[in-house]
Design a protein around this motif. Structure first.
Motif, short mmCIF file in Angstrom:
data_model
loop_
_atom_site.label_atom_id
_atom_site.label_comp_id
_atom_site.label_asym_id
_atom_site.label_seq_id
_atom_site.Cartn_x
_atom_site.Cartn_y
_atom_site.Cartn_z
N PRO A 1 -34.89 -10.07 35.51
CA PRO A 1 -34.65 -11.08 34.33
C PRO A 1 -35.06 -10.41 33.03
CG PRO A 1 -35.51 -12.38 35.98
CD PRO A 1 -35.57 -11.04 36.45
N LYS A 2 -36.26 -9.78 32.99
CA LYS A 2 -36.49 -9.24 31.57
C LYS A 2 -35.58 -7.87 31.27
CE LYS A 2 -39.59 -9.05 28.48
NZ LYS A 2 -39.81 -10.12 27.52
N SER A 3 -35.32 -7.15 32.12
CA SER A 3 -34.34 -5.94 32.02
C SER A 3 -33.04 -6.80 31.30
CB SER A 3 -34.19 -5.32 33.24
OG SER A 3 -32.91 -4.39 33.09
N LEU A 4 -32.47 -7.69 32.19
CA LEU A 4 -31.34 -8.35 31.65
C LEU A 4 -31.38 -8.95 30.21
CD1 LEU A 4 -30.22 -9.93 35.07
CD2 LEU A 4 -28.78 -8.28 33.65
N TRP A 5 -32.50 -9.69 29.98
CA TRP A 5 -32.88 -10.12 28.87
C TRP A 5 -32.84 -8.88 27.72
CZ3 TRP A 5 -36.98 -9.69 25.24
CH2 TRP A 5 -37.10 -10.56 24.26
N LEU B 1 -33.99 -16.34 28.12
CA LEU B 1 -34.75 -15.47 29.47
C LEU B 1 -34.89 -16.48 30.66
CD1 LEU B 1 -36.39 -13.12 30.98
CD2 LEU B 1 -38.47 -13.93 29.60
N GLN B 2 -35.03 -17.84 30.30
CA GLN B 2 -35.43 -18.98 31.21
C GLN B 2 -33.96 -18.91 31.70
OE1 GLN B 2 -37.04 -22.07 28.83
NE2 GLN B 2 -39.02 -21.44 29.16
N PHE B 3 -32.86 -19.05 31.08
CA PHE B 3 -31.57 -19.32 31.41
C PHE B 3 -31.21 -18.17 32.52
CE2 PHE B 3 -26.94 -18.03 31.26
CZ PHE B 3 -26.35 -18.96 31.61
N ILE B 4 -31.49 -16.83 32.17
CA ILE B 4 -31.32 -15.75 32.89
C ILE B 4 -32.24 -15.96 34.30
CG2 ILE B 4 -31.54 -13.06 33.23
CD1 ILE B 4 -31.22 -12.88 30.27
N GLU B 5 -33.23 -16.27 34.17
CA GLU B 5 -34.15 -16.35 35.57
C GLU B 5 -33.26 -17.60 36.34
OE1 GLU B 5 -38.52 -15.17 33.73
OE2 GLU B 5 -37.87 -17.47 33.37
N VAL C 1 -28.38 -2.26 44.58
CA VAL C 1 -28.75 -1.36 43.85
C VAL C 1 -29.59 -1.64 42.68
CG1 VAL C 1 -28.21 0.85 42.19
CG2 VAL C 1 -26.87 0.19 44.54
N ASP C 2 -31.04 -0.96 42.71
CA ASP C 2 -31.81 -1.13 41.67
C ASP C 2 -31.24 -0.37 40.50
OD1 ASP C 2 -33.67 -1.12 39.78
OD2 ASP C 2 -35.42 -0.56 41.20
N GLN C 3 -30.46 -1.06 39.64
CA GLN C 3 -29.67 -0.04 38.50
C GLN C 3 -30.53 0.72 37.66
OE1 GLN C 3 -28.62 -0.75 35.13
NE2 GLN C 3 -27.63 1.24 35.73
N LEU C 4 -31.69 0.20 37.32
CA LEU C 4 -32.47 0.99 36.40
C LEU C 4 -33.20 2.36 37.00
CD1 LEU C 4 -34.30 -1.90 34.52
CD2 LEU C 4 -32.39 -0.45 33.61
N ASN C 5 -33.15 2.10 38.49
CA ASN C 5 -33.79 3.22 39.02
C ASN C 5 -32.85 3.98 40.19
OD1 ASN C 5 -36.50 2.86 38.08
ND2 ASN C 5 -36.51 1.02 39.18
N THR C 6 -31.64 4.05 39.65
CA THR C 6 -30.54 4.67 40.59
C THR C 6 -29.74 5.45 39.50
OG1 THR C 6 -30.63 2.85 41.97
CG2 THR C 6 -28.70 4.08 42.03
N ASN C 7 -29.29 6.68 39.84
CA ASN C 7 -28.72 7.55 38.94
C ASN C 7 -27.13 7.59 39.40
OD1 ASN C 7 -28.46 9.52 40.86
ND2 ASN C 7 -30.43 10.67 39.81
N LEU C 8 -26.32 8.32 38.75
CA LEU C 8 -24.83 8.22 39.06
C LEU C 8 -24.78 9.09 40.51
CD1 LEU C 8 -21.76 7.68 38.68
CD2 LEU C 8 -21.73 9.85 37.10
N GLU C 9 -25.42 9.95 40.69
CA GLU C 9 -25.22 10.79 41.81
C GLU C 9 -25.48 10.21 42.92
OE1 GLU C 9 -27.95 14.50 43.35
OE2 GLU C 9 -26.53 15.25 41.79
N GLU C 10 -26.67 9.31 42.70
CA GLU C 10 -27.08 8.47 44.12
C GLU C 10 -26.14 7.35 44.46
OE1 GLU C 10 -32.08 8.58 43.54
OE2 GLU C 10 -30.80 7.51 42.01
N LEU C 11 -25.63 6.82 43.28
CA LEU C 11 -24.79 5.82 43.52
C LEU C 11 -23.38 6.43 44.30
CD1 LEU C 11 -24.68 2.84 42.29
CD2 LEU C 11 -23.45 3.46 40.54
N VAL C 12 -23.05 7.28 43.70
CA VAL C 12 -21.76 7.94 44.37
C VAL C 12 -21.95 8.22 45.93
CG1 VAL C 12 -20.45 10.30 44.54
CG2 VAL C 12 -20.78 8.96 42.23
N SER C 13 -23.38 8.69 46.08
CA SER C 13 -23.76 8.92 47.58
C SER C 13 -23.36 7.59 48.39
CB SER C 13 -25.04 9.51 47.61
OG SER C 13 -24.89 10.92 47.18
N LEU C 14 -24.27 6.63 47.68
CA LEU C 14 -24.26 5.27 48.48
C LEU C 14 -23.08 4.64 48.54
CD1 LEU C 14 -27.23 3.21 46.56
CD2 LEU C 14 -27.05 3.94 48.86
#
Length: 176
Positions: free
Chosen positions: A105-109, A132-136, A153-166
């Motif tokens: 939620p904090k990342s989206l906020w 923030l409350q709305f997002i949560e 996918v944990d979008q903040l901790n995944t790069n494009l190469e990993e995403l393509v592989s998945l």
């Protein structure tokens, strides 16, 4: 290479369009933004449509535009609420590979605070703790839909190469 579409789902501001374009480019397949398709069809912005016809009519239209993607291949980004209405999540799972770009939620906020919130009908006028409350609350409500995706996918901790592989691994798995 890709016979079925890869549908990107996630909360508004999760990067579905940005990552969808990058992923499509990396895989050399077409990219479709469902919201863009809707705007092209109705000839007005989504906030205008929302205010003129309401959310229920928008969700019906969104469903129609989604179903029209049935025989397309490539990467298709959906709206944040798309999986949560009219058994859309079942349809997405049956008709393609579903990838959830997950954020806290904090990342989206933080991400949404850096965008023009007035372009997002559901967030109009929201700021600070209220946003923030709305997002949560919305993430909790949507989790039963989002968490059913083929790929989370944990979008903040995944790069494009990993995403393509998945995606490639899941294409092989789900297209057999």
């Amino acid at each position: 290479m890709i016979q079925k579409p890869v549908f990107l789902i996630g909360f508004m501001g999760s990067g579905k369009t940005t990552w969808g374009k990058k992923l499509a480019n990396a895989l050399q397949v077409p990219f479709v933004d469902l919201d863009h398709e809707i705007v092209e069809q109705i000839g007005m912005s989504i906030p205008e449509y929302f205010s003129k016809y309401g959310e229920e009519k928008f969700r019906e239209l969104e469903r129609e535009v989604l179903i029209a993607q049935q025989n397309k291949s490539g990467i298709i980004s959906t709206g944040g609420g798309t999986p949560c209405y009219f058994q859309n999540m079942d349809w997405l799972l049956d008709n393609g590979i579903v990838l959830y770009l997950k954020h806290s939620p904090k990342s989206l906020w933080n991400r949404l605070n850096q965008s023009d919130i007035n372009k997002r009908p559901a967030l109009k006028g929201m700021t600070g703790d209220h946003l923030l409350q709305f997002i949560e609350s919305k993430l909790e409500e949507r989790a039963p839909f989002y968490d059913r995706a083929h790929i989370l996918v944990d979008q903040l901790n995944t790069n494009l190469e990993e995403l393509v592989s998945l995606v490639k691994a899941n294409i092989e798995l789900y297209e057999q």
